[in-house]
Design a protein around this motif. Structure first.
Motif, PDB file in Angstrom:
ATOM      1  N   CYS A  12       0.740  -1.344   0.081  1.00 10.79           N
ATOM      2  CA  CYS A  12      -0.072  -0.073   0.018  1.00 10.79           C
ATOM      3  C   CYS A  12       0.846   1.203  -0.004  1.00 10.79           C
ATOM      4  N   PHE A  13       2.125   0.844  -0.003  1.00 10.48           N
ATOM      5  CA  PHE A  13       2.900   2.363   0.332  1.00 10.48           C
ATOM      6  C   PHE A  13       3.808   2.678  -1.291  1.00 10.48           C
ATOM      7  N   LYS A  14       3.381   3.977  -1.775  1.00 16.07           N
ATOM      8  CA  LYS A  14       4.049   4.498  -2.788  1.00 16.07           C
ATOM      9  C   LYS A  14       5.466   4.819  -2.332  1.00 16.07           C
ATOM     10  N   ARG A  15       5.406   5.488  -1.141  1.00 19.58           N
ATOM     11  CA  ARG A  15       6.701   6.041  -0.607  1.00 19.58           C
ATOM     12  C   ARG A  15       6.467   6.182   0.994  1.00 19.58           C
ATOM     13  N   PHE A  16       7.429   5.562   1.571  1.00 15.89           N
ATOM     14  CA  PHE A  16       6.848   5.382   3.138  1.00 15.89           C
ATOM     15  C   PHE A  16       8.351   5.358   4.014  1.00 15.89           C
ATOM     16  N   GLU A  17       8.603   6.178   5.019  1.00 20.81           N
ATOM     17  CA  GLU A  17       9.830   6.242   6.041  1.00 20.81           C
ATOM     18  C   GLU A  17       9.424   5.963   7.347  1.00 20.81           C
ATOM     19  N   LEU A  18      10.040   5.276   8.035  1.00 22.97           N
ATOM     20  CA  LEU A  18      10.028   4.831   9.510  1.00 22.97           C
ATOM     21  C   LEU A  18      11.163   5.324  10.213  1.00 22.97           C
ATOM     22  N   ASN A  19      11.023   6.487  11.000  1.00 22.48           N
ATOM     23  CA  ASN A  19      12.253   7.089  11.456  1.00 22.48           C
ATOM     24  C   ASN A  19      11.851   8.061  12.710  1.00 22.48           C
ATOM     25  N   PRO A  20      12.490   8.071  13.999  1.00 24.78           N
ATOM     26  CA  PRO A  20      13.612   7.275  14.148  1.00 24.78           C
ATOM     27  C   PRO A  20      13.078   5.777  14.622  1.00 24.78           C
ATOM     28  N   LEU A  21      14.202   4.935  15.082  1.00 25.28           N
ATOM     29  CA  LEU A  21      13.818   3.394  15.462  1.00 25.28           C
ATOM     30  C   LEU A  21      14.372   3.303  16.768  1.00 25.28           C
ATOM     31  N   GLY A  22      13.669   2.761  17.694  1.00 28.16           N
ATOM     32  CA  GLY A  22      14.555   2.208  18.673  1.00 28.16           C
ATOM     33  C   GLY A  22      14.841   0.824  18.937  1.00 28.16           C
ATOM     34  N   ARG A  23      14.775   0.344  20.258  1.00 31.06           N
ATOM     35  CA  ARG A  23      14.843  -1.056  20.347  1.00 31.06           C
ATOM     36  C   ARG A  23      13.367  -1.621  20.522  1.00 31.06           C
ATOM     37  N   GLY A  34      -1.291  -0.376   6.471  1.00 30.92           N
ATOM     38  CA  GLY A  34      -0.099  -0.987   6.185  1.00 30.92           C
ATOM     39  C   GLY A  34       0.962  -1.551   7.278  1.00 30.92           C
ATOM     40  N   LYS A  35       0.347  -1.486   8.813  1.00 28.95           N
ATOM     41  CA  LYS A  35       1.223  -1.861   9.649  1.00 28.95           C
ATOM     42  C   LYS A  35       1.840  -3.195   9.296  1.00 28.95           C
ATOM     43  N   SER A  36       0.986  -4.263   9.128  1.00 26.23           N
ATOM     44  CA  SER A  36       1.801  -5.860   8.844  1.00 26.23           C
ATOM     45  C   SER A  36       2.714  -5.706   7.412  1.00 26.23           C
ATOM     46  N   SER A  37       2.563  -4.840   6.587  1.00 23.60           N
ATOM     47  CA  SER A  37       3.247  -4.572   5.366  1.00 23.60           C
ATOM     48  C   SER A  37       4.618  -4.275   5.689  1.00 23.60           C
ATOM     49  N   ILE A  38       4.605  -3.333   6.796  1.00 25.24           N
ATOM     50  CA  ILE A  38       5.993  -2.800   7.243  1.00 25.24           C
ATOM     51  C   ILE A  38       6.923  -3.999   7.801  1.00 25.24           C
ATOM     52  N   LEU A  39       6.089  -4.887   8.436  1.00 31.78           N
ATOM     53  CA  LEU A  39       6.783  -6.257   8.983  1.00 31.78           C
ATOM     54  C   LEU A  39       7.275  -6.905   8.145  1.00 31.78           C
ATOM     55  N   ILE A 358       0.646   5.134  12.031  1.00 33.69           N
ATOM     56  CA  ILE A 358       0.793   4.685  10.706  1.00 33.69           C
ATOM     57  C   ILE A 358      -0.374   5.292  10.067  1.00 33.69           C
ATOM     58  N   HIS A 359      -0.394   6.215   8.934  1.00 36.05           N
ATOM     59  CA  HIS A 359      -1.223   6.621   8.144  1.00 36.05           C
ATOM     60  C   HIS A 359      -0.972   6.430   6.592  1.00 36.05           C
ATOM     61  N   PRO A 360      -1.887   5.605   6.164  1.00 30.46           N
ATOM     62  CA  PRO A 360      -1.543   5.230   4.734  1.00 30.46           C
ATOM     63  C   PRO A 360      -1.435   6.398   3.572  1.00 30.46           C
ATOM     64  N   ASP A 361      -1.983   7.559   3.917  1.00 33.55           N
ATOM     65  CA  ASP A 361      -1.825   8.910   3.135  1.00 33.55           C
ATOM     66  C   ASP A 361      -0.745   9.624   3.535  1.00 33.55           C
ATOM     67  N   ARG A 362       0.131   9.139   4.118  1.00 31.79           N
ATOM     68  CA  ARG A 362       1.295   9.826   4.588  1.00 31.79           C
ATOM     69  C   ARG A 362       2.694   9.260   4.298  1.00 31.79           C
ATOM     70  N   GLU A 363       3.671   9.947   3.975  1.00 27.49           N
ATOM     71  CA  GLU A 363       4.826   9.320   3.544  1.00 27.49           C
ATOM     72  C   GLU A 363       5.917   9.058   4.795  1.00 27.49           C
ATOM     73  N   ALA A 364       5.454   9.300   5.830  1.00 30.12           N
ATOM     74  CA  ALA A 364       6.394   8.955   7.010  1.00 30.12           C
ATOM     75  C   ALA A 364       5.231   8.592   8.358  1.00 30.12           C
ATOM     76  N   SER A 365       5.927   8.070   9.110  1.00 32.20           N
ATOM     77  CA  SER A 365       4.942   7.543  10.599  1.00 32.20           C
ATOM     78  C   SER A 365       5.039   8.920  11.350  1.00 32.20           C
ATOM     79  N   VAL A 366       4.124   8.681  12.390  1.00 34.33           N
ATOM     80  CA  VAL A 366       4.234   9.748  13.308  1.00 34.33           C
ATOM     81  C   VAL A 366       4.597   9.203  14.553  1.00 34.33           C
TER      82      VAL A 366
END
Length: 384
Positions: A12-23, A34-39, A358-366
C-alpha cells in the motif's frame, strides 16, 4: 540495529519512511493502514535467503493459486505465487521497481530491490534445461546483506505468476559454482537473525523447532519463567516427541507438554488456553532472535489486558539482555499503555522505545518516544 527504514512501491506504500527507530518499536494505526506490510518489508530485507522470504510473505497472505505449468502439462498443477500483490497498485508494468532499504547502527545500508524487466534483460546464467522464454522476468537484487554473489533473475508467466517449482529449483542451479563465494559474502555481511510471528502465532513446526534450539539452555529457563506469569504452577516444558504427529504448518496448539505442580501427568500445551500459547510463542521467538530482529503482528492477540504488563516486561528485558530489536503491531489501547507503564517503571530507557502511528496517506510515520507515551498515558491522550 535498524536506525531507519524506507519503502518504495511496496504493497500500500508508494513511498514511506519509518524514523527514528529504537529497540522497541510498536506500530499503531487503523485497519489496512500498512502495519503488517512494514513487518513484511523488514522480513524481506533481512531474510538471509531472499527466495525463502519471498515465498513466506506470499504464502502467509494466501497470495497464490494452484495452476498448471504450460511447460509441463504432464505434471501435477503447482502453486503459483501472485507477485503483483507485492507491488504498489498491483502494478507489474515493465520497469516497475520495489525498493526496501535501511541504515544500520554499524554504518551499513542494505537494500533490496525487485524490478520487472523484459526477457531481453535475463542474465545468461539462468539458462536452465527445459525452460522456454516467457514474457517477463522479476529481478530480485540484494545489496549488502547478500545471500547470493550476484542478482537473481526470476521468470514470471505472462500473467505475472511465479512457479513455486521454479523458485525452489532456481537457486540450486545458479549457486552451484558460487557456494564458497556466497558463504563468504554471507559471513562478511554479518546477516541479521530475523524472526516473524504472524497474528495466528507460530505453527506447530515452528514452535517445536524453536524449542528444540533452546532445550536445556538458560534460554529454556527464561521461557519457563515467562509462562509462570500466566500459570504459577508450571514447573517444566517438554517436547511431545515423535509419538504425536501433526502437520508442521498447522496452527493448532500442540507439539509441547507441561508439568504443573500437584499434577502426576504432563498436560498438553493445548489444554492451557490461548494466553499460554501466545506467551510461549513470544518467548520462543525472542530468545531465538538473539542479536537480531523480532517481528510480531498484533502482539497482544490472545492476552487479557492484565497480562500485557508482564508481556512487555519480558519483551523489554529480554530484548536488552539478548540484543534484540522488536517491531510489533497492535490495535489495542491497553497494549501501548502497558508499554508506557513499563517504560515509566524503568523497564527500558525512554529513548529506546517508540510508538509509530501509521497513516496510509502519509509518507512517514508519526513517532512518539517513551517520554511522550508517558505523558499521553497520564493525560489520557490517544496515540493510535
Amino acid at each position: 540495529m535498524l536506525k531507519t527504514l524506507s519503502i518504495e512501491n511496496f504493497r500500500c506504500f508508494k513511498r514511506f519512511e519509518l524514523n527514528p527507530l529504537g529497540r522497541i518499536n510498536l506500530l499503531v494505526g487503523a485497519n489496512n493502514s500498512g502495519k503488517s506490510s512494514i513487518l513484511e518489508a523488514i522480513y524481506l530485507l533481512l531474510n538471509p535467503n531472499p527466495l525463502n522470504g519471498l515465498y513466506e510473505v506470499c504464502i502467509g497472505r494466501n497470495e497464490y493459486s494452484i495452476e498448471e505449468d504450460s511447460r509441463k502439462l504432464d505434471q501435477r498443477p503447482t502453486r503459483q505465487l501472485h507477485i503483483a500483490h507485492l507491488l504498489y497498485n498491483h502494478d507489474l508494468s515493465l520497469g516497475t521497481s520495489l525498493k526496501i532499504a535501511t541504515s544500520l547502527t554499524d554504518g551499513t545500508q542494505p537494500q533490496l530491490t525487485l524490478t520487472v524487466l523484459n526477457q531481453d534483460n535475463l542474465q545468461e546464467s539462468f539458462d536452465l534445461d527445459g525452460f522456454e522464454p516467457l514474457s517477463e522476468t522479476l529481478k530480485l537484487e540484494i545489496n549488502s546483506l547478500a545471500y547470493l554473489a550476484k542478482p537473481l533473475d526470476l521468470r514470471l508467466s505472462a500473467q505475472g505468476m511465479l512457479s513455486l517449482e521454479d523458485l525452489r529449483r532456481f537457486p540450486r542451479q545458479v549457486t552451484r559454482d558460487q557456494v564458497t563465494r556466497d558463504q563468504e559474502l554471507h559471513q562478511q555481511s554479518k546477516a541479521i537473525q530475523v524472526q516473524l510471528m504472524r497474528t495466528l502465532g507460530l505453527s506447530i513446526g515452528e514452535t517445536t523447532d524453536l524449542f528444540d534450539k533452546i532445550s536445556l539452555t538458560p534460554e529454556e529457563d527464561l521461557v519457563t519463567k515467562t509462562l509462570q506469569t500466566i500459570e504459577p504452577r508450571l514447573q517444566r516444558i517438554a517436547s511431545e516427541g515423535s509419538t504425536r504427529r501433526y502437520p508442521s504448518d498447522s496452527f493448532v496448539r500442540g507439539g509441547l507438554k507441561v508439568r504443573l505442580e500437584g499434577q502426576d501427568q504432563p498436560i498438553p500445551i493445548g489444554s492451557m488456553g490461548e494466553g499460554m500459547w501466545r506467551m510461549l510463542g513470544l518467548a520462543l521467538a525472542i530468545v531465538n532472535a538473539k542479536d537480531g530482529v523480532l517481528l510480531v503482528d498484533e502482539i497482544d492477540t490472545g492476552l487479557h489486558f492484565t497480562a500485557m504488563g508482564e508481556m512487555w516486561r519480558m519483551i523489554c528485558q529480554t530484548a536488552q539482555d539478548l540484543n534484540v530489536q522488536v517491531f510489533a503491531t497492535t490495535h489495542s489501547r491497553d497494549c501501548w499503555q502497558s508499554l508506557a507503564e513499563v517504560v515509566q517503571e524503568g523497564g527500558l530507557e525512554a529513548e529506546q522505545v517508540f510508538v509509530h502511528r501509521i497513516h496510509p496517506d502519509r509518507e512517514a510515520s508519526v513517532p512518539f518516544d517513551g517520554e511522550e507515551l508517558a505523558i499521553a498515558t497520564e493525560q489520557d491522550l490517544e496515540v493510535r
